[in-house]
Write a protein that holds these residues in place. Structure first.
Motif, short mmCIF file in Angstrom:
data_model
loop_
_atom_site.label_atom_id
_atom_site.label_comp_id
_atom_site.label_asym_id
_atom_site.label_seq_id
_atom_site.Cartn_x
_atom_site.Cartn_y
_atom_site.Cartn_z
N ILE A 20 0.85 -1.20 0.00
CA ILE A 20 0.00 0.00 0.00
C ILE A 20 0.88 1.25 0.00
O ILE A 20 0.65 2.20 -0.77
N LYS A 21 1.90 1.23 0.84
CA LYS A 21 2.82 2.36 0.93
C LYS A 21 3.56 2.57 -0.40
O LYS A 21 3.68 3.68 -0.91
N LEU A 22 4.05 1.46 -0.99
CA LEU A 22 4.79 1.54 -2.25
C LEU A 22 3.90 2.01 -3.39
O LEU A 22 4.35 2.74 -4.29
N GLY A 23 2.63 1.60 -3.36
CA GLY A 23 1.71 1.94 -4.44
C GLY A 23 1.43 3.42 -4.59
O GLY A 23 0.87 3.86 -5.61
N LYS A 24 1.84 4.21 -3.62
CA LYS A 24 1.64 5.67 -3.71
C LYS A 24 2.70 6.32 -4.61
O LYS A 24 2.57 7.49 -4.94
N GLN A 25 3.73 5.55 -4.98
CA GLN A 25 4.82 6.10 -5.78
C GLN A 25 4.60 5.80 -7.26
O GLN A 25 4.27 4.68 -7.63
N ALA A 26 4.83 6.82 -8.09
CA ALA A 26 4.53 6.69 -9.52
C ALA A 26 5.67 6.06 -10.31
O ALA A 26 5.47 5.59 -11.42
N SER A 27 6.87 6.06 -9.74
CA SER A 27 8.02 5.54 -10.49
C SER A 27 9.08 5.03 -9.51
O SER A 27 9.03 5.31 -8.31
N VAL A 28 10.03 4.29 -10.08
CA VAL A 28 11.13 3.78 -9.25
C VAL A 28 11.90 4.95 -8.65
O VAL A 28 12.20 4.95 -7.45
N LYS A 29 12.21 5.93 -9.46
CA LYS A 29 12.96 7.10 -8.97
C LYS A 29 12.22 7.79 -7.83
O LYS A 29 12.82 8.15 -6.81
#
Length: 266
Positions: free
Chosen positions: A211-220
């Motif tokens: 859930i936490k990771l899913g808030k990020q749009a890209s690897v960078k």
């Protein structure tokens, strides 16, 4: 009073890549073998326990980069994370000695074919694999992301550090067929939807980190957001309430809450 089991140090890596098709971040995950006694059948990130060989590598700094200023415990978590990821996925976060770029996919595949099975069977040490192939572990590629300790009262407990890392270009990974029976590159959204539908079995820490990771749009974006952030240790505390179970974790750990319903008491 039941004896409190000391948690075993362990590490895991969330290997990340950008999906051009879906315009979503993807993470490498594996399905644990149903006969494994911890999280059997669960969809998890590659990882496992720190072992004696990881500590032997600490004494040989020529075999790793990015360890400056880190204490022995921190180094052992990072070394174990890369070793376990190589054992479980075949993906190697290392550089040829003297190089600035990560090992290319072709060379990593050759090392995997030559040594992965023997390493998993303890017929060769990770230190020997590095020495024989002129490799230096890329500890600087790991970004600390989370720190979870299994609740007291559990028969098997782990003190686990979660790291983020960009997957090396064109290293796609594959499960070992023993500890894990399947592997996929999946977006956090798809993994969570699979957990809801019953397609995947997701442990609580895995769910919260997805859930936490899913808030990020890209690897960078994911790496930049976590780099330099302090990581709050999470040791969930289970309580029973009106026939259900709740897990309490620190609000400041960044998981959108501190009390979570985790099902009914059987």
């Amino acid at each position: 009073m039941a004896e409190v089991v000391a948690p075993r140090p362990a590490s895991t890596i969330l290997l990340l890549r950008d999906s051009a098709e879906r315009k979503e971040i993807e993470v490498f995950m594996m399905v644990r073998h149903y006969e494994i006694d911890f999280n059997s059948g669960a969809l998890v990130f590659p990882g496992g326990s720190v072992d004696k060989g990881d500590k032997e590598i600490i004494a040989r700094p020529e075999f790793y980069s990015g360890g400056e200023g880190l204490d022995e415990a921190t180094l052992s978590f990072r070394i174990a994370a890369i070793r376990e990821t190589f054992e479980e996925s075949g993906i190697l976060l290392a550089r040829p000695k003297g190089a600035t770029a990560l090992v290319d996919a072709k060379r990593a595949s050759e090392i995997e074919a030559a040594h992965r099975a023997d390493l998993c069977d303890s017929k060769i040490s990770f230190l020997q694999v590095l020495a024989d192939n002129g490799m230096v572990l890329a500890l600087d590629e790991l970004v600390p992301y989370a720190h979870w300790i299994t609740p007291e009262g559990m028969p098997k407990r782990f003190d686990t550090w979660f790291f983020l890392a960009a997957a090396p270009p064109e290293q796609v990974g594959a499960h070992d067929g023993r500890e894990s029976t399947d592997s996929i590159w999946v977006s956090p959204r798809e993994a969570l939807e699979g957990g809801e539908s019953g397609r995947f079995k997701l442990p609580f820490p895995t769910t919260r980190n997805l859930i936490k990771l899913g808030k990020q749009a890209s690897v960078k974006a994911a790496l930049d957001d976590s780099r330099g952030k302090s990581v709050i240790t999470v040791t969930p505390v289970m309580t029973r309430n009106n026939g259900g179970r709740q897990l309490r974790i620190p609000l400041e750990a960044g998981y959108d809450g501190d009390v979570f319903e985790v099902g009914s008491v059987g």
